[in-house]
Design a protein around this motif. Structure first.
Motif, short mmCIF file in Angstrom:
data_model
loop_
_atom_site.label_atom_id
_atom_site.label_comp_id
_atom_site.label_asym_id
_atom_site.label_seq_id
_atom_site.Cartn_x
_atom_site.Cartn_y
_atom_site.Cartn_z
N ILE A 113 0.85 -1.20 0.00
CA ILE A 113 0.00 0.00 0.00
C ILE A 113 0.88 1.25 0.00
CG2 ILE A 113 -1.60 1.33 1.43
CD1 ILE A 113 -2.87 -1.31 2.26
N ARG A 130 -3.33 10.79 4.40
CA ARG A 130 -4.38 10.16 3.61
C ARG A 130 -4.41 8.65 3.74
NH1 ARG A 130 -6.67 12.97 -0.77
NH2 ARG A 130 -6.01 15.13 -0.89
N ILE A 131 -3.26 8.06 4.09
CA ILE A 131 -3.19 6.60 4.12
C ILE A 131 -2.94 6.08 5.54
CG2 ILE A 131 -2.14 4.56 3.07
CD1 ILE A 131 -3.09 6.40 0.87
N PRO A 134 -5.60 7.29 8.64
CA PRO A 134 -6.92 6.64 8.62
C PRO A 134 -6.87 5.14 8.88
CG PRO A 134 -6.57 7.93 6.62
CD PRO A 134 -5.30 7.98 7.38
N LEU A 135 -5.78 4.49 8.48
CA LEU A 135 -5.70 3.05 8.67
C LEU A 135 -5.34 2.67 10.11
CD1 LEU A 135 -3.99 1.78 5.36
CD2 LEU A 135 -6.38 1.63 6.03
N PRO A 209 -12.86 3.12 9.09
CA PRO A 209 -13.41 3.44 7.76
C PRO A 209 -14.30 2.31 7.25
CG PRO A 209 -11.01 3.73 7.82
CD PRO A 209 -11.40 3.04 9.08
N ALA A 210 -15.32 2.69 6.51
CA ALA A 210 -16.28 1.71 6.01
C ALA A 210 -15.58 0.60 5.22
CB ALA A 210 -17.31 2.40 5.12
N GLY A 211 -14.53 0.97 4.50
CA GLY A 211 -13.83 0.00 3.67
C GLY A 211 -13.18 -1.12 4.48
N LEU A 212 -12.87 -0.82 5.76
CA LEU A 212 -12.26 -1.84 6.60
C LEU A 212 -13.32 -2.67 7.30
CD1 LEU A 212 -9.31 0.14 8.24
CD2 LEU A 212 -9.34 -1.19 6.14
N VAL A 214 -16.15 -3.65 5.74
CA VAL A 214 -16.93 -4.45 4.80
C VAL A 214 -16.64 -5.94 4.89
CG1 VAL A 214 -17.41 -2.65 3.15
CG2 VAL A 214 -15.30 -3.97 2.95
N GLN A 215 -15.39 -6.28 5.21
CA GLN A 215 -15.05 -7.70 5.23
C GLN A 215 -15.86 -8.44 6.30
OE1 GLN A 215 -10.85 -8.51 5.67
NE2 GLN A 215 -10.99 -9.77 3.86
#
Ligand SMILES: Nc1ncnc2c1ncn2[C@@H]1O[C@H](COP(=O)(O)OP(=O)(O)O)[C@@H](O)[C@H]1O
Ligand SMILES: [Mg+2]
Lengths: 225, 335
Positions: A113, A130-131, A134-135, A209-212, A214-215
């Motif tokens: 990443i 930005r990376i 948030p992670l 974050p929503a992206g994390l 989803v799994q």
């Protein structure tokens, strides 16, 4: 009956419940803030050095194994009694979970990443904001949650070294064998710990974050199917 | 506009006894695909990452259109070069649309322009924007993720694309699918592409040129046909499988096996024909399909008959390389 007595105890100006509440919250808040700042700072500082991170991670593990009461007793000759040593003790107690989560959070970011981000022409600041932030933030928040609950639960011990707060009710109550007084100290602590747990749990979810997320939903959907 | 040239480029990693890249010089023509082919550890990745300055060369120069990249700000340089890697490296907390538009966003594009660019790129890589814009990387298959990786690399319309084993982690069917997509995209976009692979089949399928690396040195560079017909040494012929009949049929042109002389052409008006640019495999297929003894070869441009091709001529052509190989191996003990 007991509840009425408790209510009367709280309302009695002679017991200075409000002052104790403020003192307790102050000790907790200052310790949590300090532990958070220091935990994140140390975690970020050691992450690039294998030696420093080895030391920090193992010391943190060791720290969590030492009972806080032993620590307070050992520190007493040097730090004395009162507000300041209490803050020092609670902050030290609170640092390890935050430090560990900051460290593992940063280390846990897939190298690909960061490689992709650099290859795209993001500068160091953009990669950080930005990376990386948030992670890592939700993982750090989980550490702060653990620390805050521990600090709130342990702050009662501060009474032993004279920092005031609800702990005074508990210590005196035990001394004088007064159930109402013990409860006046123990109940607010339990409530506060619960409140912090709920609040920080909510914050942690909000920061994820929503992206994390989803799994998890994909997996639970698969399990239901 | 983007020709890449390497001049005596070397890379010594600290503490390593041998250079990872050793005095490599070659050029990649504008709008062509150059494959970097070699075994693991041969220096392909190192060479590739020196082009966008993720790694700095120890010596030598790399130029783009004659300008040394070492004189350019690395961040600015990277923003005009697309970069695609095997592990993709999509940002898991961003939607597909956010991933794709990030470079454009940093470059300060307007919102409307970015949105239409995202739709355009997702369509280009074969993903329906309406369905995929708002998804997250973790909701995509490996192949779909790499499609997004490619879209992201193309976002700011770079003239150069660097690809490091982009399809290496995909299953065989998905890999071929994406190779075909890349060929389609390349016909449209005409980028200058440097593509790392250890898969010989992939190198032959995609490469205009193939550069073969071994232990950091450039062993040979040429078109797939060059490599099949004139492998520089035994290492190259082993690596590319010069004795691989299927590969020879697939990549060697009819012209490499054609019998010159066209007197036969006049005599058989109805004899089946084939283009001089067809592959041996295509010629073989039409020989079998037509049942004819020979095909007349026509020049692709002038449409004039220039020779004939027969089964035995094809057989002759594909065994020549193998014979040469056998002679080399029997001759070697005397060294
Ligand atoms: N960061 C590094 N530090 C030291 N040696 C490295 C580093 N990266 C690669 N190497 C060495 O350089 C050589 C070439 O590596 P690489 O360019 O990754 O090869 P390839 O991509 O062809 O597999 C290998 O021997 C590898 O071990
Ligand atoms: Mg590699």
């Amino acid at each position: 009956m007991l509840l009425v007595q408790l209510w009367q105890f709280i309302l009695d100006p002679a017991n200075a419940f409000w002052d104790h509440t403020v003192a307790y919250l102050e000790v907790c808040a200052v310790s949590v803030v300090l532990a958070t700042v220091l935990g994140i700072a140390i975690g970020v500082a050691v992450v690039r050095s294998p030696l420093l991170s080895f030391l920090a991670v193992n010391l943190s593990g060791l720290m969590r194994a030492i009972p806080i009461i032993a620590f307070l007793a050992a520190a007493l000759p040097y730090l004395g009694v009162g507000f300041k040593p209490t803050i020092v003790a609670l902050t030290l107690l609170g640092i390890p979970p935050i430090l560990l989560n900051t460290y593992t959070g940063i280390r846990g970011i897939e190298p690909a990443i960061i490689d992709a981000a650099r290859g795209m022409g993001l500068n160091t600041r953009q990669i950080l904001l930005r990376i990386q932030v948030p992670l890592v933030l939700p993982i750090v928040a989980a550490g702060v949650r653990t620390s805050a609950v521990q600090i709130v639960a342990t702050a009662t011990l501060a009474a032993i070294i004279g920092a005031g707060g609800y702990g005074e009710y508990i210590v005196n109550g035990l001394y004088e064998f007064k159930t109402v007084q013990i409860l006046a100290g123990a109940l607010p602590v339990a409530l506060l710990a619960l409140l912090i747990e709920l609040l920080m749990g909510w914050l942690q979810r909000a920061l994820t974050p929503a992206g994390l997320r989803v799994q998890e939903t994909a997996l639970s959907e698969a399990a239901r199917a | 506009m983007a020709r890449i040239a390497f001049h005596e480029v070397s890379k010594y990693y600290r503490g390593a006894s041998k250079p990872a890249v050793d005095h490599v010089s070659f050029e990649v023509a504008e709008s062509s695909i150059c494959m970097l082919l070699g075994t693991s550890g041969s220096g392909k990745t190192t060479l590739l990452r020196m082009v966008n300055r993720l790694i700095e060369p120890s010596s030598g120069t790399i130029t783009i259109d004659g300008h040394s990249i070492l004189e350019e700000n690395p961040i600015q340089l990277r923003r005009r070069i697309g970069y695609v890697i095997q592990q993709v490296g999509l940002f898991p907390h961003m939607t597909i649309a956010e991933n794709v538009r990030l470079t454009a966003e940093i470059a300060g594009w307007s919102k409307a322009r970015m949105e239409s660019r995202v739709d355009e790129l997702l369509t280009l890589v074969g993903l329906d924007p309406a369905e995929y814009r708002r998804r997250y990387p973790r909701q995509l298959s490996g192949g779909q993720q790499q499609r997004v990786g490619l879209a992201r690399a193309l976002a700011a319309d770079p003239a150069i694309l660097l690809m490091d084993e982009p399809f290496g982690a995909l299953d065989a069917i998905t890999r071929v699918h994406l190779q075909e997509e890349l060929q389609r995209i390349q016909r449209e976009m005409r980028k200058t592409i440097l593509f790392v692979t250890h898969d010989v089949e992939e190198a032959f399928r995609l490469g205009d040129q193939i550069a073969i690396l071994s232990e950091g040195r450039l062993v040979q560079i040429g078109t797939p046909v060059d490599l099949l017909l004139k492998p520089a040494n035994e290492f190259v012929s082993r690596l590319i499988g010069s004795d691989n009949i299927q590969r020879q049929l697939q990549y060697l042109p009819v012209s490499s096996a054609m019998l010159t002389g066209t007197e036969a052409a006049g005599r058989y008006e109805n004899q089946p024909r084939c283009s001089s640019e067809a592959t041996l495999l295509e010629a073989l297929m039409s020989l079998i399909a037509s049942g004819a003894h020979s095909l007349i070869v026509y020049d692709e441009q002038s449409q004039a008959p220039i020779g004939t091709i027969t089964l035995s001529a094809i057989n002759q052509a594909i065994t020549t390389a193998r014979h040469a190989e056998a002679e080399k191996t029997t001759a070697s003990p005397t060294h």
